[in-house]
Design a protein around this motif. Structure first.
Motif, PDB file in Angstrom:
ATOM      1  N   TRP A 284      -3.178  -7.241 -12.847  1.00  9.88           N
ATOM      2  CA  TRP A 284      -2.675  -7.242 -11.461  1.00  9.88           C
ATOM      3  C   TRP A 284      -1.152  -7.128 -11.369  1.00  9.88           C
ATOM      4  O   TRP A 284      -0.587  -7.349 -10.302  1.00  9.88           O
ATOM      5  CB  TRP A 284      -3.128  -8.522 -10.751  1.00  9.88           C
ATOM      6  CG  TRP A 284      -4.597  -8.619 -10.606  1.00  9.88           C
ATOM      7  CD1 TRP A 284      -5.368  -8.090  -9.613  1.00  9.88           C
ATOM      8  CD2 TRP A 284      -5.482  -9.286 -11.491  1.00  9.88           C
ATOM      9  NE1 TRP A 284      -6.691  -8.370  -9.820  1.00  9.88           N
ATOM     10  CE2 TRP A 284      -6.798  -9.114 -10.979  1.00  9.88           C
ATOM     11  CE3 TRP A 284      -5.321  -9.995 -12.673  1.00  9.88           C
ATOM     12  CZ2 TRP A 284      -7.917  -9.627 -11.610  1.00  9.88           C
ATOM     13  CZ3 TRP A 284      -6.449 -10.504 -13.310  1.00  9.88           C
ATOM     14  CH2 TRP A 284      -7.726 -10.323 -12.771  1.00  9.88           C
TER      15      TRP A 284
ATOM     16  N   TYR B 276       0.381  -5.411  -8.372  1.00 12.69           N
ATOM     17  CA  TYR B 276       0.153  -6.198  -7.156  1.00 12.69           C
ATOM     18  C   TYR B 276       1.123  -7.369  -7.086  1.00 12.69           C
ATOM     19  O   TYR B 276       1.792  -7.593  -6.073  1.00 12.69           O
ATOM     20  CB  TYR B 276      -1.295  -6.689  -7.142  1.00 12.69           C
ATOM     21  CG  TYR B 276      -1.624  -7.679  -6.051  1.00 12.69           C
ATOM     22  CD1 TYR B 276      -1.426  -7.372  -4.712  1.00 12.69           C
ATOM     23  CD2 TYR B 276      -2.151  -8.929  -6.375  1.00 12.69           C
ATOM     24  CE1 TYR B 276      -1.751  -8.279  -3.712  1.00 12.69           C
ATOM     25  CE2 TYR B 276      -2.481  -9.843  -5.383  1.00 12.69           C
ATOM     26  CZ  TYR B 276      -2.273  -9.517  -4.056  1.00 12.69           C
ATOM     27  OH  TYR B 276      -2.590 -10.415  -3.067  1.00 12.69           O
TER      28      TYR B 276
ATOM     29  N   ILE C  85     -12.723  -3.456  -1.071  1.00  9.54           N
ATOM     30  CA  ILE C  85     -12.059  -4.015  -2.254  1.00  9.54           C
ATOM     31  C   ILE C  85     -13.131  -4.495  -3.230  1.00  9.54           C
ATOM     32  O   ILE C  85     -13.861  -5.451  -2.940  1.00  9.54           O
ATOM     33  CB  ILE C  85     -11.137  -5.200  -1.880  1.00  9.54           C
ATOM     34  CG1 ILE C  85     -10.086  -4.769  -0.870  1.00  9.54           C
ATOM     35  CG2 ILE C  85     -10.458  -5.750  -3.128  1.00  9.54           C
ATOM     36  CD1 ILE C  85     -10.461  -5.045   0.570  1.00  9.54           C
TER      37      ILE C  85
ATOM     38  N   LEU D 139       0.822  -1.187   0.000  1.00 10.10           N
ATOM     39  CA  LEU D 139       0.000   0.000   0.000  1.00 10.10           C
ATOM     40  C   LEU D 139       0.860   1.243   0.000  1.00 10.10           C
ATOM     41  O   LEU D 139       2.085   1.169   0.065  1.00 10.10           O
ATOM     42  CB  LEU D 139      -0.899   0.023   1.257  1.00 10.10           C
ATOM     43  CG  LEU D 139      -2.074  -0.944   1.260  1.00 10.10           C
ATOM     44  CD1 LEU D 139      -2.774  -0.861   2.589  1.00 10.10           C
ATOM     45  CD2 LEU D 139      -3.047  -0.601   0.160  1.00 10.10           C
TER      46      LEU D 139
ATOM     47  N   GLU E  20       0.192   1.800  -5.285  1.00  9.46           N
ATOM     48  CA  GLU E  20      -0.692   2.876  -4.846  1.00  9.46           C
ATOM     49  C   GLU E  20      -1.513   3.409  -6.012  1.00  9.46           C
ATOM     50  O   GLU E  20      -2.718   3.610  -5.903  1.00  9.46           O
ATOM     51  CB  GLU E  20       0.119   4.010  -4.216  1.00  9.46           C
ATOM     52  CG  GLU E  20      -0.743   5.175  -3.752  1.00  9.46           C
ATOM     53  CD  GLU E  20       0.094   6.343  -3.278  1.00  9.46           C
ATOM     54  OE1 GLU E  20       1.121   6.632  -3.932  1.00  9.46           O
ATOM     55  OE2 GLU E  20      -0.264   6.951  -2.267  1.00  9.46           O
TER      56      GLU E  20
ATOM     57  N   PRO F  18      -6.103  -8.162  -2.610  1.00 10.27           N
ATOM     58  CA  PRO F  18      -5.148  -7.095  -2.304  1.00 10.27           C
ATOM     59  C   PRO F  18      -5.679  -6.188  -1.194  1.00 10.27           C
ATOM     60  O   PRO F  18      -6.876  -5.894  -1.148  1.00 10.27           O
ATOM     61  CB  PRO F  18      -5.039  -6.340  -3.630  1.00 10.27           C
ATOM     62  CG  PRO F  18      -5.388  -7.348  -4.673  1.00 10.27           C
ATOM     63  CD  PRO F  18      -6.456  -8.194  -4.045  1.00 10.27           C
ATOM     64  N   LEU F  19      -4.790  -5.752  -0.318  1.00 13.48           N
ATOM     65  CA  LEU F  19      -5.073  -4.902   0.827  1.00 13.48           C
ATOM     66  C   LEU F  19      -5.574  -5.710   2.026  1.00 13.48           C
ATOM     67  O   LEU F  19      -5.000  -5.638   3.118  1.00 13.48           O
ATOM     68  CB  LEU F  19      -6.075  -3.795   0.470  1.00 13.48           C
ATOM     69  CG  LEU F  19      -6.610  -2.933   1.619  1.00 13.48           C
ATOM     70  CD1 LEU F  19      -5.475  -2.268   2.370  1.00 13.48           C
ATOM     71  CD2 LEU F  19      -7.584  -1.887   1.090  1.00 13.48           C
TER      72      LEU F  19
ATOM     73  N   MET G 181      -4.026   0.725  -7.051  1.00 17.65           N
ATOM     74  CA  MET G 181      -5.127   0.620  -6.103  1.00 17.65           C
ATOM     75  C   MET G 181      -6.168   1.702  -6.350  1.00 17.65           C
ATOM     76  O   MET G 181      -7.372   1.445  -6.326  1.00 17.65           O
ATOM     77  CB  MET G 181      -4.591   0.712  -4.676  1.00 17.65           C
ATOM     78  CG  MET G 181      -5.638   0.441  -3.608  1.00 17.65           C
ATOM     79  SD  MET G 181      -4.927   0.340  -1.960  1.00 17.65           S
ATOM     80  CE  MET G 181      -4.408   2.043  -1.723  1.00 17.65           C
TER      81      MET G 181
ATOM     82  N   LEU H 236      -9.863   0.430  -4.952  1.00 16.56           N
ATOM     83  CA  LEU H 236      -9.623  -0.046  -3.595  1.00 16.56           C
ATOM     84  C   LEU H 236      -9.461   1.155  -2.673  1.00 16.56           C
ATOM     85  O   LEU H 236      -8.762   2.120  -3.002  1.00 16.56           O
ATOM     86  CB  LEU H 236      -8.350  -0.894  -3.524  1.00 16.56           C
ATOM     87  CG  LEU H 236      -8.436  -2.340  -4.009  1.00 16.56           C
ATOM     88  CD1 LEU H 236      -8.441  -2.382  -5.528  1.00 16.56           C
ATOM     89  CD2 LEU H 236      -7.262  -3.161  -3.473  1.00 16.56           C
TER      90      LEU H 236
END
Length: 449
Positions: free
Chosen positions: A122, A125, A72, A14, A31, A226-227, A34, A39
């Motif tokens: 992705w 990620y 998410i 993140l 970042e 993710p997250l 996202m 997200l």
């Protein structure tokens, strides 16, 4: 603290500033991704690094109960369906439709991790994931595993290796008949280590995500989220403060995966969620196998032990008492009174009854239960159990004196350290059982006089 991490060795994924105050390129890229994918995290939540658990989510200020701290979109989660429709690798998975979803997901993930420049939704990620620090006991050789044969986890490792190796071989053989980048990589380049690390990455980070299908029915899917995968957990349930689930107001991919506080969270408190409600998934051997780590402390721990074999005539009774012939669980024992309630003691009591009177195997359950309360039988069974524990302890102590194994392979070395820690933890379980059983036995002996 007695807690584990969903991402024990993961780098933060993140917008978080590291100790140096600078964002890594991978975090900066994530970042941006996202934000593009929708997200969001609560403004009072940040990522911090802790020596034992690695990265986790923390409250910067007090957060009220019922607050959504992470949202998410389901369009941002990753599962096997994305492998099936992947333009580059999808045809291979279509040809391997007899493989399990996890086998296909693992193969696809291995390709993604090995090809960071491969165009994928992705990619930012995936590029943030900790490939260099991820390990697994599945990477150990047969010779290395033989060193740890006292632990039942070795059988678990061998069983999983057998299953995964079959899928690995089928993927490589099928790919070898094709041409192009995908066929070449899966057919000749992909290693067992690539496959194992991808599988461990999925197992250690995934959630069971509820998705409403076209028939308006809820289905669970194994997904990377993710997250949310930065949430750690604790074995002290009073410390848990987060629950995550799909927003039931949504439908299909229009829904969101939400993480919400279950109580007021104090400033600087870590956000923690339960990773599994099944007790069998929380023992150290399973954590080592699925999450590639052993917690510093685990009051819910247990280990599988091999017991003296029971006569087949006792099978019906063993089933009635929910016991397995030749094996049982040895839980964490903190006081002598817990010993007499253990399933393994019931096992030894049945063996003692059968030794005294073989007809016990044909008697009604109620009659057997009454016979088990006989003080003489209980004392004899406890004596045998204590003798068994002493032999187990002696064997464990001898193993602890052996030199530690070493490997030039960094991931294997991490796995060896993991197994050494597991053996130490299981030795502690045995020592606790010996001490508390001896204490209880002394009381039983006095009462019998």
């Amino acid at each position: 603290m007695a807690w584990i991490s969903f991402a024990v060795v993961l780098h933060a994924v993140l917008s978080v500033k590291l100790v140096s105050g600078e964002l890594t390129p991978e975090l900066a890229a994530f970042e941006s991704w996202m934000a593009d994918q929708g997200l969001t995290k609560h403004g009072s939540v940040s990522i911090r690094h802790e020596a034992i658990s690695g990265y986790g989510l923390y409250a910067d200020t007090t957060i009220a109960s019922g607050t959504i701290i992470a949202t998410i979109p389901l369009t941002a989660v990753v599962n096997v369906e994305h492998a099936m429709v992947d333009e580059a690798t999808g045809p291979l998975w279509q040809a391997l439709d007899d493989l399990s979803d996890l086998d296909i997901f693992t193969g696809w993930m291995a390709f993604q991790l090995a090809h960071p420049d491969h165009e994928s939704m992705w990619s930012p990620y995936f590029q943030s994931l900790p490939l260099t620090t991820m390990t697994s006991p599945l990477l150990l050789t047969k010779q290395q595993l033989a060193h740890y044969k006292l632990s039942a986890v070795v059988d678990m490792i061998n069983q999983r290796n057998f299953s995964m190796a079959a899928a690995f071989d089928e993927i490589t053989m099928t790919a070898a008949s094709g041409t192009g980048l995908v066929a070449d990589w899966f057919g000749t380049t992909m290693t067992w280590e690539d496959y194992v690390i991808a599988n461990t990455m999925i197992r250690s980070r995934s959630y069971r995500v509820g998705i409403k299908d076209t028939l308006n029915e809820w289905q669970d899917a194994m997904c990377l989220v993710p997250l949310a995968d930065l949430l750690n957990t604790d074995f002290d349930e009073s410390k848990l403060n987060i629950k995550c689930k799909t927003d039931k107001m949504g439908a299909g991919l229009q829904a969101n995966f939400l993480c919400k506080t279950t109580r007021t969270v104090s400033k600087d408190e870590q956000l923690l969620a339960q990773y599994s409600s099944r007790a069998g998934s929380r023992i150290s051997s399973k954590l080592a196998l699925d999450y590639a780590f052993v917690p510093e402390s685990n009051p819910q721990d247990a280990m599988v032990i091999e017991l003296p074999p029971a006569d087949k005539a006792l099978d019906k009774l063993l089933k009635a008492f929910n016991l397995h012939r030749g094996s049982s669980a040895l839980p964490m024992i903190t006081q002598p009174s817990q010993v007499q309630d253990m399933q393994v003691v019931v096992y030894f009591t049945l063996l003692q009854l059968f030794k005294k009177d073989r007809s016990i195997a044909q008697q009604r359950l109620q009659a057997v239960q009454v016979a088990m309360e006989d003080q003489t039988v209980r004392l004899a069974a406890m004596e045998e159990f204590f003798k068994f524990l002493l032999e187990l302890q002696t064997t464990r102590h001898k193993h602890a004196q052996l030199p530690l194994l070493e490997s030039h392979n960094p991931r294997q070395q991490l796995a060896l350290g993991l197994m050494d820690k597991l053996m130490k933890r299981e030795g502690e379980l045995v020592d606790r059982a010996v001490f508390n059983t001896q204490t209880l036995l002394e009381v039983m002996r006095k009462n019998a006089l």
